[in-house]
Design a protein around this motif. Structure first.
Motif, mmCIF file in Angstrom:
data_model
loop_
_atom_site.group_PDB
_atom_site.id
_atom_site.type_symbol
_atom_site.label_atom_id
_atom_site.label_comp_id
_atom_site.label_asym_id
_atom_site.label_seq_id
_atom_site.Cartn_x
_atom_site.Cartn_y
_atom_site.Cartn_z
ATOM 1 N N GLY A 113 0.785 -1.186 0.000
ATOM 2 C CA GLY A 113 0.014 0.009 -0.078
ATOM 3 C C GLY A 113 0.946 1.348 -0.043
ATOM 4 N N ARG A 114 2.223 1.273 0.007
ATOM 5 C CA ARG A 114 2.983 2.224 0.162
ATOM 6 C C ARG A 114 3.339 2.750 -1.334
ATOM 7 N NH1 ARG A 114 5.101 -1.313 4.218
ATOM 8 N NH2 ARG A 114 6.787 -1.722 2.529
ATOM 9 N N GLY A 115 3.269 1.890 -2.213
ATOM 10 C CA GLY A 115 3.340 2.403 -3.643
ATOM 11 C C GLY A 115 4.888 2.243 -4.156
ATOM 12 N N LEU A 116 4.952 2.563 -5.549
ATOM 13 C CA LEU A 116 6.174 2.609 -6.038
ATOM 14 C C LEU A 116 7.201 3.551 -5.762
ATOM 15 C CD1 LEU A 116 5.522 1.516 -9.849
ATOM 16 C CD2 LEU A 116 6.759 0.238 -7.825
ATOM 17 N N HIS A 117 6.610 4.585 -5.250
ATOM 18 C CA HIS A 117 7.554 6.009 -4.579
ATOM 19 C C HIS A 117 8.634 5.248 -3.592
ATOM 20 C CE1 HIS A 117 4.280 8.324 -6.544
ATOM 21 N NE2 HIS A 117 5.231 8.827 -7.210
ATOM 22 N N GLU A 118 8.198 4.194 -3.137
ATOM 23 C CA GLU A 118 9.057 3.616 -2.014
ATOM 24 C C GLU A 118 10.474 3.092 -2.958
ATOM 25 O OE1 GLU A 118 8.497 -0.540 -0.190
ATOM 26 O OE2 GLU A 118 7.920 0.879 1.602
ATOM 27 N N SER A 158 3.186 7.573 -16.550
ATOM 28 C CA SER A 158 1.899 7.418 -16.848
ATOM 29 C C SER A 158 0.666 7.169 -16.126
ATOM 30 C CB SER A 158 2.036 5.932 -17.775
ATOM 31 O OG SER A 158 0.871 5.420 -18.216
ATOM 32 N N ALA A 159 -0.415 7.925 -16.228
ATOM 33 C CA ALA A 159 -1.503 8.251 -15.563
ATOM 34 C C ALA A 159 -2.219 6.691 -15.189
ATOM 35 C CB ALA A 159 -2.575 9.018 -16.050
ATOM 36 N N SER A 160 -2.389 5.945 -16.468
ATOM 37 C CA SER A 160 -3.012 4.730 -16.566
ATOM 38 C C SER A 160 -2.207 3.595 -15.957
ATOM 39 C CB SER A 160 -3.279 4.178 -17.906
ATOM 40 O OG SER A 160 -2.254 4.336 -18.714
ATOM 41 N N ALA A 161 -0.752 3.862 -16.030
ATOM 42 C CA ALA A 161 0.007 2.856 -15.480
ATOM 43 C C ALA A 161 -0.098 3.128 -13.979
ATOM 44 C CB ALA A 161 1.393 2.690 -16.063
ATOM 45 N N THR A 162 0.165 4.299 -13.477
ATOM 46 C CA THR A 162 -0.032 4.708 -11.953
ATOM 47 C C THR A 162 -1.222 3.942 -11.704
ATOM 48 O OG1 THR A 162 1.273 6.652 -12.439
ATOM 49 C CG2 THR A 162 0.145 6.281 -10.320
ATOM 50 N N ARG A 163 -2.391 4.446 -12.394
ATOM 51 C CA ARG A 163 -3.754 3.838 -11.518
ATOM 52 C C ARG A 163 -3.688 2.134 -11.555
ATOM 53 N NH1 ARG A 163 -6.522 5.001 -15.732
ATOM 54 N NH2 ARG A 163 -6.747 2.705 -16.808
ATOM 55 N N SER A 164 -2.721 1.615 -12.414
ATOM 56 C CA SER A 164 -2.873 0.120 -12.403
ATOM 57 C C SER A 164 -2.140 -0.563 -10.953
ATOM 58 C CB SER A 164 -1.826 -0.167 -13.626
ATOM 59 O OG SER A 164 -2.024 -1.792 -13.558
ATOM 60 N N TRP A 165 -0.868 0.376 -10.606
ATOM 61 C CA TRP A 165 -0.204 -0.382 -9.557
ATOM 62 C C TRP A 165 -1.079 0.041 -8.410
ATOM 63 C CZ3 TRP A 165 1.680 3.303 -6.409
ATOM 64 C CH2 TRP A 165 2.467 4.566 -6.986
ATOM 65 N N HIS A 167 -4.112 -0.013 -7.737
ATOM 66 C CA HIS A 167 -5.180 -0.600 -7.575
ATOM 67 C C HIS A 167 -4.675 -2.037 -6.999
ATOM 68 C CE1 HIS A 167 -7.892 2.060 -9.506
ATOM 69 N NE2 HIS A 167 -8.924 1.472 -9.356
ATOM 70 N N VAL A 168 -3.304 -2.447 -6.987
ATOM 71 C CA VAL A 168 -2.980 -3.884 -6.784
ATOM 72 C C VAL A 168 -3.360 -3.868 -5.142
ATOM 73 C CG1 VAL A 168 -1.041 -5.322 -6.242
ATOM 74 C CG2 VAL A 168 -1.342 -3.912 -8.375
ATOM 75 N N PHE A 169 -3.013 -3.179 -4.500
ATOM 76 C CA PHE A 169 -3.309 -3.219 -2.978
ATOM 77 C C PHE A 169 -4.819 -3.017 -2.496
ATOM 78 C CE2 PHE A 169 -3.802 -1.219 1.278
ATOM 79 C CZ PHE A 169 -3.052 -2.132 2.184
ATOM 80 N N ARG A 170 -5.397 -2.178 -3.441
ATOM 81 C CA ARG A 170 -6.815 -2.320 -2.964
ATOM 82 C C ARG A 170 -7.654 -3.690 -3.417
ATOM 83 N NH1 ARG A 170 -7.882 3.520 -6.200
ATOM 84 N NH2 ARG A 170 -6.049 4.582 -5.006
ATOM 85 N N ASN A 171 -7.121 -4.085 -4.386
ATOM 86 C CA ASN A 171 -7.891 -5.414 -4.861
ATOM 87 C C ASN A 171 -7.296 -6.581 -3.892
ATOM 88 O OD1 ASN A 171 -9.088 -4.224 -7.038
ATOM 89 N ND2 ASN A 171 -7.588 -4.508 -8.374
ATOM 90 N N ALA A 172 -5.903 -6.541 -3.669
ATOM 91 C CA ALA A 172 -5.499 -7.605 -2.634
ATOM 92 C C ALA A 172 -6.403 -7.707 -1.350
ATOM 93 C CB ALA A 172 -3.978 -7.410 -2.473
ATOM 94 N N VAL A 173 -6.531 -6.324 -0.929
ATOM 95 C CA VAL A 173 -7.333 -6.442 0.596
ATOM 96 C C VAL A 173 -8.657 -7.061 0.547
ATOM 97 C CG1 VAL A 173 -8.582 -5.008 2.051
ATOM 98 C CG2 VAL A 173 -6.036 -4.327 1.419
ATOM 99 N N PRO A 180 -6.001 -3.192 -13.286
ATOM 100 C CA PRO A 180 -6.576 -2.431 -14.495
ATOM 101 C C PRO A 180 -5.338 -2.370 -15.634
ATOM 102 C CG PRO A 180 -6.440 -0.534 -12.929
ATOM 103 C CD PRO A 180 -6.171 -1.998 -12.056
ATOM 104 N N LEU A 181 -5.617 -2.712 -16.747
ATOM 105 C CA LEU A 181 -4.534 -2.619 -17.714
ATOM 106 C C LEU A 181 -4.303 -1.192 -18.081
ATOM 107 C CD1 LEU A 181 -2.844 -4.578 -20.034
ATOM 108 C CD2 LEU A 181 -4.682 -3.878 -21.369
#
Length: 342
Positions: A113-118, A158-165, A167-173, A180-181
């Protein structure tokens, strides 16, 4: 080789992946141990796919065709792409390898949930692909991030690529392994099985992506861009003389002959890639020919965009033309003609 059936939490509250192999053995994986390879890989396929020709369905049909009916598909989704007469089926587990590669810290970051900025952050440098170390990093991890800089640049800008990663944590919970592609046109290398007009992917590698939603930290929207994820890192490419095309002229092996160009031009008009032949004057034809020569140099010469003998403005125009062809579904057919010419 394990199929991910569910997502659970450890006693410490961290997410973990629960996989089962074909013998029924259950194993728990931390995100950094993400199992990328699925069983049953026999056929290799290179293909260009677009996010416009994509839909998401339950994964049950994939498991049925693979003969894995004893495995549960409740955690994963099936991403279906149309490529001419062939349908490509990519389960979530293979999609993650495609989008996020195999960098272990990437999976730790997006599942926490911390995201790629880590892992890394875009820099304010004049080089738009320059990266800064993330909020937490190790020397080994940062060295790997630098080698993945073009992929990280795409995932972070990329706005859509950022949206993709995100959502990973949100979906996993919610117990779902999916994302999303992102928008764009994808160059993929697939491994899997072909059956009844369907390619069942067990491994997906993203060789490159053409996208138009890249925005820098200062809000600047970049021109549509083709990113290559298969070569060396960006900074090494700029000085790699072995992969540089010095010039394009009559002596260059990448340049089309008059006969080859006019054959391609006729084909493009016949197949509606170009419109209104009466207004396609000599200047427009020469511009098109120059762009096709640069594309031949790029792909047949196996060099990177920065190594082409053209200005940044012309390179952006060529990338935009390639992106439009891929988005319209024309590139796969055109490239066969373009690259088959001696």
């Amino acid at each position: 080789m394990h199929w991910i059936e569910s997502i659970s939490r450890t006693p410490a509250g961290r997410l973990e992946l629960v996989g089962r192999n074909l013998d029924g053995h259950v194993k728990h994986f931390s995100p950094s141990q993400f199992p990328h390879q699925l069983p049953g890989s026999h056929t290799k396929l290179r293909v260009s796919l677009s996010s416009d020709a994509h839909r998401v369905t339950p994964v049950d049909d994939y498991l049925a065709l693979k003969g894995w009916k004893h495995l549960s598909g409740s955690a994963q989704r099936l991403h279906r792409f149309q490529a001419d007469s062939l349908e490509i089926w990519v389960p979530s587990q293979a999609l993650f390898k495609m989008l996020f590669s195999t960098m272990r810290r990437t999976y730790d970051a997006i599942f926490s949930g911390r995201g790629l900025h880590e892992v890394a952050m875009p820099s304010h440098s004049e080089d738009p692909m320059a990266l800064l170390p993330g909020l937490t990093h190790s020397n080994d991890g940062w060295a790997h991030a630098v080698r993945m800089r073009e992929r990280l640049f795409w995932l972070l800008t990329s706005a859509s690529a950022t949206r993709s990663w995100r959502h990973v944590f949100r979906n996993a919970v919610d117990g779902v392994l999916d994302a999303p592609l992102p928008d764009g046109a994808f160059e993929l290398r697939l491994t899997g099985n072909r059956l009844d007009g369907v390619f069942l992917a067990t491994r997906a590698t993203l060789a490159g992506v053409a996208c138009s939603d890249l925005r820098l930290r200062d809000g600047t929207l970049l021109e549509p861009m083709q990113l290559d994820f298969q070569g060396q890192d960006h900074s090494k490419r700029q000085t790699d003389k072995g992969k540089r095309v010095e010039r394009l002229d009559d002596a260059s092996p990448w340049c089309l002959t008059d006969e080859q160009f006019h054959h391609l031009l006729d084909w493009m008009f016949q197949n509606k890639l170009l419109q209104d032949r009466g207004h396609y004057d000599e200047h427009l034809q020469q511009t098109l020919r120059r762009h096709l020569d640069l594309l031949r140099a790029k792909f047949l010469g196996r060099c990177v965009w920065d190594a082409l003998p053209c200005s940044p403005q012309e390179r952006a125009c060529v990338q935009a033309r390639l992106y439009k062809l891929q988005r319209a579904g024309h590139w796969e057919r055109l490239s066969k003609l373009l690259f088959s010419s001696p």
